[in-house]
Design an enzyme around this catalytic site. Structure first.
Site, short mmCIF file in Angstrom:
data_model
loop_
_atom_site.label_atom_id
_atom_site.label_comp_id
_atom_site.label_asym_id
_atom_site.label_seq_id
_atom_site.Cartn_x
_atom_site.Cartn_y
_atom_site.Cartn_z
CG HIS A 91 -1.57 -3.51 -1.32
ND1 HIS A 91 -1.68 -4.72 -1.97
CD2 HIS A 91 -2.81 -3.23 -0.86
CE1 HIS A 91 -2.94 -5.14 -1.91
NE2 HIS A 91 -3.65 -4.24 -1.23
CD GLU A 92 -3.83 -0.19 1.69
OE1 GLU A 92 -4.83 0.27 1.12
OE2 GLU A 92 -3.80 -1.31 2.20
CG HIS A 98 -6.32 -0.40 -3.19
ND1 HIS A 98 -7.02 -1.41 -3.82
CD2 HIS A 98 -5.76 -0.96 -2.09
CE1 HIS A 98 -6.89 -2.53 -3.12
NE2 HIS A 98 -6.12 -2.29 -2.07
#
EC number: 3.4.24.-
Length: 633
Positions: free
Chosen positions: A429-430, A433
């Site tokens: 998820h990170e 980004h």
């Protein structure tokens, strides 16, 4: 070269976590009493999809001798004949054959910082689609550079520090000119991880006027800010962009989502052709530790900004095999395992995204780009067991050529405490980004997902990739997934609803966004739509459940990987700071470019199910939903 990695969550299942939807993000600014959301940039972009663009450009004249940058430039000139602009030096041709060119509007030789134009050119050299947020109001008649009609940049720095309660000491600050018109670096400060900077730019305001501002850049760790301080009134901060994407995750992983799904196994030489130097070399130096071309992983118990001399496991024979136990405490007792897991997951996701087209020219994270385009020297700095926080994680994405920075925290939601690095979903998820911020608006512009709705989609993309990667062979379209259940120590996870194709289990629709005011809430709506899209494509094309996609003529042959590819290609097509409708159209255009619209109706049906159909309309206060399909579907 051979390497043996012992990774606790090695098959890479994915989940992404954040606090429950009813909770607001508690980033560092909010903890200091500053609501960062109130400073977000307004949505200004328009998007002309492929069908509309074809009608628009019929009257334009292009020649066979035009390269794709020249063709794009002609379009911008014809669309805004009275405007001045510059070509941003980050254009590239994607793996789907689409060329991406980005432009920045200028006034009196200064950038209008939130005025962008992106043009997408197809394989035949024709305009495929385009988007823009160019300023159409009246340009100030007087050139501020003539009479130097603006404040000292030091005042702007102090204004930003005061207004945002930044932990930067600026009493003795002095501005030093650096390359670029009215661009300075501040000496004599402390509290920031690097010297603050400022650049004189214009900014579009919500009232349709331009403000002359100092864009003050301050990296304070948990927030890496661009603060637009009025150049005539340093007490006024118009807007703020934060390069750091933060969430109240409660964690994730690949094949295995977390320690409840399997045991550590040893994997030999896991890299793909996306990492020609392997994971433990940058092409110049071979590293006997968790460092290479794509990432550098270490512990960071103090939460500080330094990383090069931090602890990393050492293995001259590249066998990174370390013990781990679910009952071990504290997490620092298994830091070798944790750092290895983080290094593995980060590199594995890098290689997968590379196969989809997130390569050097597109702005990925690598030290050595091997003369393949883009700007190098920007691997991902990934910190395990970072001491600057708990129950969270974040990723800072500066423009291409500057390293991304991931901080993974420990979680106090269970006894013993849990380590976020062991849920690959959080890591994915990170890192997502970084993907979306580099692709949307171009690699040189990391401020294109900072409006509330576009920022929400940034969170949603992270959830989508985390969930798509964790699918199991037994799963069907009736399978539901939570986010962050292991780290949160809560079977329901941390989202308001499970990701599900059931409208009873997850009732989120496009119009749900009308009542949502926080990026993770909005992101859950967007990820719910992408979950529908993925299962619709799986039903149409099947699912291999293999770790790596199989391509034919550049097209993934299973629905799961096809969904990941189309979603990623859409990021590069859409305008800076898009809304849901524009992002949907960009995915439909991505399918047109990749498969000649073979999945057009499948995609429309997936979005229409959750109210983002043919008649859906964007309005920041009153979005209109639609379950309609376009003619022909």
């Amino acid at each position: 070269m051979h390497g043996l990695l012992l990774a606790g969550l090695l098959a890479l299942p994915m989940n992404v976590l954040a606090h429950p939807a009813e909770h607001h993000a508690s980033n560092v600014l909010s903890r200091r009493g500053v609501d960062i959301d109130s400073f977000r940039l307004p949505l200004k972009a328009k998007y002309m999809d492929n069908e509309a663009a074809a009608e628009k450009i019929q009257a334009l004249s292009f020649t066979k001798d035009d390269d794709y940058v020249s063709t794009a430039t002609k379009l911008v000139k014809s669309t805004f004949p009275k405007s001045t602009f510059r070509v941003v030096d980050d254009h590239y041709i994607g793996t789907n054959g689409i060329g991406h060119v980005h432009f920045k509007q200028t006034a009196h030789g200064l950038d209008i910082d939130n005025s962008d134009f992106n043009v997408n050119i197809d394989r035949d050299g024709k305009v495929f689609s385009f988007g823009n947020s160019f300023f159409t109001g009246e340009i100030p008649k007087e050139n501020p550079m003539v009479k130097r009609a603006f404040s000292d940049p030091v005042k702007a720095l102090k204004g930003a520090v005061k207004a945002l309660s930044l932990p930067v000491k600026s009493d003795n600050a002095k501005a030093k000119n650096v390359a670029g018109k009215e661009t300075v670096e501040f000496m004599g400060t402390s509290g920031a991880l690097s010297a603050p900077k400022a650049k004189l730019v214009y900014l579009q305001k919500d009232d349709g006027t331009l403000a002359l501002t100092w864009r003050v850049e301050t990296d304070v760790g948990e927030n890496w800010l661009l603060s637009y301080v009025d150049a005539n009134n340093s007490e006024t901060v118009h807007n703020v962009v934060d390069y750091v994407a933060s969430a109240e995750y409660k964690v994730f992983a690949w094949g295995l989502n977390d320690p409840t799904e399997g045991n550590p196994t040893s994997i030999r030489d896991p890299w793909t052709d996306a990492s020609p130097y392997t994971w433990n070399s940058d092409g110049n130096t071979k590293y006997p530790t968790t460092r290479g071309n794509n990432a550098i992983a270490q512990d960071n118990p103090t939460g500080g900004s330094q990383y090069l001399n931090n602890y990393r496991p050492q293995s001259p024979n590249l066998i990174f095999s370390y013990p781990w136990s679910a009952t071990a405490t504290p997490p620092s007792s298994y830091k070798d395992f944790s750092i290895t897991q983080l290094f593995y997951t980060t590199n594995r996701f890098h290689d997968l995204l590379y196969s989809f087209g997130f390569n050097e020219a597109a702005g990925n994270f690598q030290v050595n780009n091997g003369n393949k385009g883009g700007r190098g020297n920007d691997f991902a700095i990934v910190n395990a067991q970072d001491g600057s926080g708990t129950n969270n994680a974040n990723f800072a994405t500066p423009p291409d050529g500057q390293p991304g920075r991931m901080r993974m925290y420990n979680w106090t939601t269970a006894r013993p405490n849990r380590d976020g690095c062991l849920e690959a979903g959080i890591v994915i998820h990170e890192y997502a980004h970084g993907l979306s911020n580099r692709l949307c608006g171009g690699p040189a512009n990391s401020a294109c997902l900072n409006a509330l709705e576009s920022g929400g989609m940034g969170e949603g993309w992270g959830d989508f990739y985390a969930t798509a990667i964790r699918l199991k062979p037994r799963d069907t379209k009736n399978t539901n997934y939570s986010m962050g259940a292991w780290a949160a120590n809560n079977p329901k996870g941390i989202r308001a609803y499970l990701y599900s194709t059931s409208l009873q289990t997850n009732p989120y629709m496009y119009t749900s966004v009308n009542s949502l005011r926080e990026v993770h809430q909005i992101g859950t709506v967007w990820a719910s739509m992408l979950y529908e899209l993925m299962w619709a494509l799986i039903e149409a094309h099947g699912n291999t459940y293999s770790a790596n996609p199989v391509f034919r003529n550049g097209v993934p042959q299973d629905g799961r990987h096809l969904a990941m590819k189309l979603v990623m290609d859409g990021m590069a097509l859409q305008p800076c700071n898009p809304n849901f409708v524009q992002a949907r159209d960009a995915i439909i255009d991505a399918d047109r470019a990749l498969t000649n619209s073979a999945n057009k109706c499948t995609i429309w049906k997936a979005f229409a199910k959750r109210g983002l159909g043919y008649g859906a309309k964007y309005d920041s206060r009153n979005r209109t939903g639609s379950n309609q399909l376009p003619p022909g579907c």
